[in-house]
Design a protein around this motif. Structure first.
Motif, PDB file in Angstrom:
ATOM      1  N   ALA A 198      26.737  19.627  34.062  1.00  0.00           N
ATOM      2  CA  ALA A 198      28.120  19.725  34.522  1.00  0.00           C
ATOM      3  C   ALA A 198      28.224  19.407  36.008  1.00  0.00           C
ATOM      4  O   ALA A 198      29.168  18.738  36.449  1.00  0.00           O
ATOM      5  CB  ALA A 198      28.669  21.123  34.243  1.00  0.00           C
ATOM      6  N   GLU A 199      27.259  19.885  36.788  1.00  0.00           N
ATOM      7  CA  GLU A 199      27.287  19.621  38.219  1.00  0.00           C
ATOM      8  C   GLU A 199      27.075  18.143  38.507  1.00  0.00           C
ATOM      9  O   GLU A 199      27.786  17.534  39.302  1.00  0.00           O
ATOM     10  CB  GLU A 199      26.217  20.457  38.926  1.00  0.00           C
ATOM     11  CG  GLU A 199      26.564  21.915  39.072  1.00  0.00           C
ATOM     12  CD  GLU A 199      27.915  22.102  39.733  1.00  0.00           C
ATOM     13  OE1 GLU A 199      28.157  21.528  40.813  1.00  0.00           O
ATOM     14  OE2 GLU A 199      28.753  22.795  39.154  1.00  0.00           O
ATOM     15  N   VAL A 200      26.077  17.567  37.873  1.00  0.00           N
ATOM     16  CA  VAL A 200      25.745  16.170  38.125  1.00  0.00           C
ATOM     17  C   VAL A 200      26.904  15.271  37.725  1.00  0.00           C
ATOM     18  O   VAL A 200      27.243  14.307  38.436  1.00  0.00           O
ATOM     19  CB  VAL A 200      24.462  15.795  37.364  1.00  0.00           C
ATOM     20  CG1 VAL A 200      24.255  14.292  37.347  1.00  0.00           C
ATOM     21  CG2 VAL A 200      23.260  16.486  38.003  1.00  0.00           C
ATOM     22  N   GLU A 201      27.545  15.590  36.617  1.00  0.00           N
ATOM     23  CA  GLU A 201      28.649  14.754  36.132  1.00  0.00           C
ATOM     24  C   GLU A 201      29.814  14.739  37.121  1.00  0.00           C
ATOM     25  O   GLU A 201      30.541  13.758  37.227  1.00  0.00           O
ATOM     26  CB  GLU A 201      29.113  15.242  34.770  1.00  0.00           C
ATOM     27  CG  GLU A 201      30.127  14.334  34.108  1.00  0.00           C
ATOM     28  CD  GLU A 201      30.460  14.763  32.699  1.00  0.00           C
ATOM     29  OE1 GLU A 201      31.223  14.040  32.024  1.00  0.00           O
ATOM     30  OE2 GLU A 201      29.974  15.822  32.254  1.00  0.00           O
ATOM     31  N   GLN A 202      30.002  15.821  37.855  1.00  0.00           N
ATOM     32  CA  GLN A 202      31.135  15.908  38.770  1.00  0.00           C
ATOM     33  C   GLN A 202      30.880  15.229  40.111  1.00  0.00           C
ATOM     34  O   GLN A 202      31.849  14.892  40.808  1.00  0.00           O
ATOM     35  CB  GLN A 202      31.498  17.376  39.013  1.00  0.00           C
ATOM     36  CG  GLN A 202      32.102  18.051  37.790  1.00  0.00           C
ATOM     37  CD  GLN A 202      32.655  19.423  38.127  1.00  0.00           C
ATOM     38  OE1 GLN A 202      33.537  19.561  38.964  1.00  0.00           O
ATOM     39  NE2 GLN A 202      32.137  20.440  37.480  1.00  0.00           N
ATOM     40  N   ILE A 203      29.631  15.038  40.502  1.00  0.00           N
ATOM     41  CA  ILE A 203      29.380  14.515  41.850  1.00  0.00           C
ATOM     42  C   ILE A 203      28.685  13.166  41.870  1.00  0.00           C
ATOM     43  O   ILE A 203      28.730  12.484  42.901  1.00  0.00           O
ATOM     44  CB  ILE A 203      28.546  15.511  42.686  1.00  0.00           C
ATOM     45  CG1 ILE A 203      27.174  15.758  42.043  1.00  0.00           C
ATOM     46  CG2 ILE A 203      29.294  16.807  42.893  1.00  0.00           C
ATOM     47  CD1 ILE A 203      26.252  16.622  42.905  1.00  0.00           C
ATOM     48  N   CYS A 204      28.062  12.736  40.778  1.00  0.00           N
ATOM     49  CA  CYS A 204      27.191  11.563  40.839  1.00  0.00           C
ATOM     50  C   CYS A 204      27.894  10.275  40.440  1.00  0.00           C
ATOM     51  O   CYS A 204      28.748  10.262  39.550  1.00  0.00           O
ATOM     52  CB  CYS A 204      25.953  11.762  39.957  1.00  0.00           C
ATOM     53  SG  CYS A 204      24.844  13.027  40.615  1.00  0.00           S
ATOM     54  N   SER A 205      27.504   9.193  41.096  1.00  0.00           N
ATOM     55  CA  SER A 205      27.985   7.866  40.728  1.00  0.00           C
ATOM     56  C   SER A 205      26.988   7.136  39.833  1.00  0.00           C
ATOM     57  O   SER A 205      27.361   6.235  39.085  1.00  0.00           O
ATOM     58  CB  SER A 205      28.239   7.037  41.987  1.00  0.00           C
ATOM     59  OG  SER A 205      27.051   6.914  42.762  1.00  0.00           O
TER      60      SER A 205
END
Length: 320
Positions: A198-205
Motif C-alpha cells: 500500500a505504501e509503495v503504490e502511493q509513492i512510487c513511479s
C-alpha cells in the motif's frame, strides 16, 4: 545527469552454497521513486548492500550515479543518503548530538553550517521537539525518523531507504510519504525497499519485484497496473441471461464473491468473466442487445496485490 541512477548487469551474490542474488538486471531511472519489492529473504537488502559497496558482488556489475561500484565508492557515497537495516545511534547521546557526530564524520560537510544542517534535518522529519532527548528514550518510529534525518544532512542525488516506514504510526507514515514525494520533486532519485504494498503504490513511479534472489518483473507503476488478466463485472437482475451472453462471446466465467448467497444484492447479482483483447464496450453492447438489464458494469485489470502474488507466490502486507 545519466539516464539511470542505478544500473546492474548480471549482479549476483553467493554466500557459500546459497545464491542470495541471482543475476539481476536493475534499471532505476534518474529522478524516479523506485519501489524495490519482495517477500522477506528475497534478496532485497543484499542487493542494496552491493549497490552501496558494503559487500562485494560474486559476479556481475553495478553502476550507481554513473560510476562503477565498488571501485567508485569514494566518489559515489557522498552523493548518496541511505537508511539500511534500521538506524544505529549512540543511545546515551541526544538525537541532535548523534546527528552532529555523523555530520562531523562526513569529510565533505562544512563545519560552520553544521548546526543549521542538523536543525533543518530534524525539522524535516518532525523531530525538532525531541532534539535534546537521549536516543535510548526514543520510540522505534522516532529512531527511524532520526535515521532519515541523518540521510538528509547533506543534499543527495540518490536516497536509498530500506523499510523507511518501519515502526511509524499512521501519522508518521503519511509524513514520510510526503517527505519522499518532496525529495523526488526536488530531483532526488529515491530507491525504496519495502514489503508494504500500500505504501509503495502511493509513492512510487517505478517498481521491481524480487523472488528468491531473482528479479521477476520491473517497470512503471502503470505498466504493473495494466499487466495481468482483465475482467468484466456485470451487476444485473438477469444473471443467467448475462452468463449466457458472456459465454457466447467466448469469455471465461468466474465465480463472483457472494454469488451463492440466498438473496441477491440490491442492484442484482454480480456476474464476472475474464476479458480478452476485445474492447469492454462491445461486451456492454452485446448484453444490451440481448435484453440483459445492466445496472452496473466494470472492466478492470487484476489488482496490484494480485499481480504481486502471481509474481512471487506469496502475499504482501497491504495494511497501512
Amino acid at each position: 545527469m545519466a539516464d539511470f541512477a542505478i544500473e546492474t548487469q548480471g549482479l549476483s551474490k553467493r554466500f557459500r552454497s546459497q545464491l542470495a542474488v541471482d543475476g539481476i538486471d536493475l534499471a532505476v531511472p534518474a529522478g524516479a521513486v523506485f519501489g524495490f519489492l519482495g517477500p522477506n529473504g528475497s534478496g532485497k537488502t543484499t542487493t542494496i548492500r552491493m549497490l552501496l559497496g558494503l559487500v562485494a558482488a560474486s559476479s556481475g556489475s553495478a553502476r550507481v550515479l554513473g560510476t562503477e561500484m565498488p571501485g567508485g565508492v569514494g566518489r559515489v557515497l557522498p552523493r548518496v543518503g541511505a537508511l539500511v537495516e534500521g538506524p544505529a545511534f549512540s543511545p546515551f547521546l541526544s538525537g541532535e548530538a548523534n546527528l552532529r557526530r555523523f555530520d562531523a564524520a562526513d569529510r565533505g560537510a562544512p563545519g560552520r553550517s553544521r548546526g543549521a544542517r542538523v536543525a533543518a534535518a530534524l525539522d524535516r522529519v518532525g523531530l525538532s521537539h525531541a532534539a535534546g532527548k537521549k536516543v535510548h528514550a526514543y520510540s522505534l518510529g522516532m529512531k527511524q525518523r532520526l535515521g532519515l534525518a541523518n540521510a538528509l544532512l547533506m543534499p543527495r542525488d540518490l536516497l536509498v531507504l530500506d523499510e523507511p516506514t518501519n515502526g511509524l504510526d499512521p501519522q508518521g507514515t503519511r509524513e514520510v510519504r510526503g517527505l519522499i514525494r518532496s525529495l523526488a520533486d526536488d530531483g532526488t532519485t529515491v530507491f525504496v525497499s519495502s514489503h508494504l504494498l500500500a505504501e509503495v503504490e502511493q509513492i512510487c513511479s517505478h517498481l521491481a519485484v524480487m523472488r528468491a534472489g531473482r528479479l521477476v518483473a520491473q517497470g512503471t507503476l502503470d505498466e504493473f497496473r495494466s499487466a495481468g488478466d482483465a475482467s468484466v463485472r456485470v451487476q444485473t437482475p438477469d444473471p443467467e441471461a448475462a452468463r449466457a451472453v458472456l459465454a457466447g462471446l467466448g469469455l471465461e466465467l468466474e465465480q463472483a464473491a457472494g454469488a451463492d448467497a440466498a438473496a441477491p444484492p440490491p442492484g442484482g447479482a454480480l456476474v464476472v468473466a475474464r476479458l480478452d483483447e476485445r474492447p469492454p464496450e462491445t461486451v456492454v453492447a452485446a448484453l444490451v442487445a440481448a435484453g440483459v438489464r445492466v445496472r452496473g458494469f466494470e472492466a478492470a485489470h487484476a489488482s496490484l496485490e494480485q499481480r504481486f502474488v502471481d509474481l512471487t507466490g506469496e502475499g504482501f502486507d497491504v495494511v497501512q
